[in-house]
Design a protein around this motif. Structure first.
Motif, mmCIF file in Angstrom:
data_model
loop_
_atom_site.group_PDB
_atom_site.id
_atom_site.type_symbol
_atom_site.label_atom_id
_atom_site.label_comp_id
_atom_site.label_asym_id
_atom_site.label_seq_id
_atom_site.Cartn_x
_atom_site.Cartn_y
_atom_site.Cartn_z
ATOM 1 N N VAL A 150 0.957 -0.944 -0.122
ATOM 2 C CA VAL A 150 0.109 -0.070 0.070
ATOM 3 C C VAL A 150 1.035 1.457 0.210
ATOM 4 C CG1 VAL A 150 -1.644 1.462 1.296
ATOM 5 C CG2 VAL A 150 -1.856 -1.199 0.712
ATOM 6 N N GLU A 151 2.036 1.030 1.011
ATOM 7 C CA GLU A 151 2.613 2.422 0.836
ATOM 8 C C GLU A 151 3.988 2.334 -0.235
ATOM 9 O OE1 GLU A 151 4.850 4.208 4.929
ATOM 10 O OE2 GLU A 151 5.211 2.042 4.727
ATOM 11 N N ALA A 152 4.265 3.390 -1.008
ATOM 12 C CA ALA A 152 5.515 3.487 -1.868
ATOM 13 C C ALA A 152 6.931 3.599 -1.100
ATOM 14 C CB ALA A 152 5.361 4.661 -2.306
ATOM 15 N N GLY A 153 6.527 3.970 -0.126
ATOM 16 C CA GLY A 153 7.844 4.115 0.724
ATOM 17 C C GLY A 153 8.004 5.504 1.999
ATOM 18 N N GLU A 154 9.197 5.758 2.086
ATOM 19 C CA GLU A 154 8.799 6.470 3.976
ATOM 20 C C GLU A 154 10.269 7.238 3.701
ATOM 21 O OE1 GLU A 154 8.035 4.800 7.496
ATOM 22 O OE2 GLU A 154 6.442 3.468 7.217
ATOM 23 N N MET A 155 10.533 8.543 4.474
ATOM 24 C CA MET A 155 11.197 9.048 4.462
ATOM 25 C C MET A 155 11.879 9.702 5.797
ATOM 26 S SD MET A 155 12.060 13.208 3.062
ATOM 27 C CE MET A 155 10.529 14.422 4.028
ATOM 28 N N ARG A 156 13.346 9.358 6.363
ATOM 29 C CA ARG A 156 13.511 9.643 7.692
ATOM 30 C C ARG A 156 14.907 10.588 7.580
ATOM 31 N NH1 ARG A 156 10.024 6.953 8.442
ATOM 32 N NH2 ARG A 156 9.701 4.819 9.713
ATOM 33 N N GLN A 157 15.158 10.966 8.923
ATOM 34 C CA GLN A 157 16.168 12.332 9.023
ATOM 35 C C GLN A 157 16.935 11.147 9.913
ATOM 36 O OE1 GLN A 157 14.846 15.454 10.803
ATOM 37 N NE2 GLN A 157 17.128 17.054 10.038
ATOM 38 N N LEU A 158 18.546 11.615 9.012
ATOM 39 C CA LEU A 158 19.531 10.685 9.926
ATOM 40 C C LEU A 158 19.947 11.493 10.584
ATOM 41 C CD1 LEU A 158 21.109 10.261 6.175
ATOM 42 C CD2 LEU A 158 19.908 8.820 7.791
ATOM 43 N N GLY A 212 21.017 14.553 9.718
ATOM 44 C CA GLY A 212 20.495 15.532 9.695
ATOM 45 C C GLY A 212 20.141 15.219 8.028
ATOM 46 N N TRP A 213 20.721 14.842 7.289
ATOM 47 C CA TRP A 213 19.730 14.629 5.751
ATOM 48 C C TRP A 213 18.571 13.845 5.854
ATOM 49 C CZ3 TRP A 213 23.406 15.127 0.889
ATOM 50 C CH2 TRP A 213 23.906 16.172 0.320
ATOM 51 N N PHE A 214 17.855 14.291 4.772
ATOM 52 C CA PHE A 214 16.406 12.651 4.766
ATOM 53 C C PHE A 214 17.677 11.955 3.526
ATOM 54 C CE2 PHE A 214 14.576 16.857 5.790
ATOM 55 C CZ PHE A 214 13.918 16.464 7.163
ATOM 56 N N ALA A 215 16.774 10.690 3.864
ATOM 57 C CA ALA A 215 17.066 9.462 2.984
ATOM 58 C C ALA A 215 15.837 9.262 3.063
ATOM 59 C CB ALA A 215 17.904 8.313 4.468
ATOM 60 N N ILE A 216 15.333 7.997 1.892
ATOM 61 C CA ILE A 216 14.317 7.844 1.320
ATOM 62 C C ILE A 216 14.464 6.475 0.940
ATOM 63 C CG2 ILE A 216 12.399 7.966 -0.062
ATOM 64 C CD1 ILE A 216 12.720 10.734 -0.138
ATOM 65 N N PHE A 217 13.521 5.571 1.590
ATOM 66 C CA PHE A 217 13.700 4.188 0.648
ATOM 67 C C PHE A 217 12.668 3.931 0.359
ATOM 68 C CE2 PHE A 217 11.193 3.636 5.108
ATOM 69 C CZ PHE A 217 11.160 2.448 5.117
ATOM 70 N N ASN A 218 12.283 2.731 -1.126
ATOM 71 C CA ASN A 218 11.210 2.180 -1.634
ATOM 72 C C ASN A 218 10.977 0.817 -1.094
ATOM 73 O OD1 ASN A 218 9.994 0.802 -3.935
ATOM 74 N ND2 ASN A 218 10.496 2.866 -4.816
#
Length: 155
Positions: A18-26, A40-46
């Motif tokens: 259902v979910e495409a991916g998420e974003m997290r702040q490192l 502090g950068w953002f990482a996105i996973f699929n």
């Protein structure tokens, strides 16, 4: 307790999360393939890509992610074939709060459907190999024109 029903739902969610991916702040500097991502950068996973690359299910021709060839609920019933990468509900603190309710609803709906409808078939077969065409430019992929079915009534 319905282990095959749970496996059926899990493999469906593996193929079509259902979910495409998420974003997290490192929270700290991370190194990925020789490149540093600073704190502090953002990482996105699929999510679908994570399922695609699962070392337990991976096949070079990617047929393990094909809705017809790759759908094998029985893989969840054996530890040797059970996927090691599975996150259709997200992970961590932001995991879907409705996961348990959604799973309960799916189990109830599918078990009642299976008990009351002895036979059904898709009637809008429009894609290659009689598969539906998918609308993919949305948040959640779904059949382009819905999925109409013909139900054989119980007599």
């Amino acid at each position: 307790n319905a282990p095959y029903l749970a496996a059926f739902i899990k493999d469906t969610m593996r193929l079509s999360p259902v979910e495409a991916g998420e974003m997290r702040q490192l929270g700290g500097t991370v190194e990925v393939e020789g490149k540093q991502l600073p704190r502090g950068w953002f990482a996105i996973f699929n999510v679908k890509q994570t399922h695609l690359n699962d070392p337990v299910t991976y096949l070079e021709d990617e047929s393990h992610m094909d809705i017809r060839a790759g759908f094998k609920p029985e893989r969840w019933l054996d530890e040797a074939t059970k996927p090691s990468e599975y996150m259709p509900w997200g992970e961590g603190r932001r995991r879907c709060v409705g996961e348990r309710l959604a799973l309960a609803e799916m189990k109830i709906f599918l078990s009642l459907l299976a008990r009351r409808i002895p036979d059904f078939e898709p009637i809008n077969k429009i894609g290659p190999k009689d598969a539906p065409l998918w609308k993919t430019n949305t948040l959640m992929a779904r059949p382009l024109d819905g999925m109409a079915i013909r139900i054989q009534p119980v007599h």
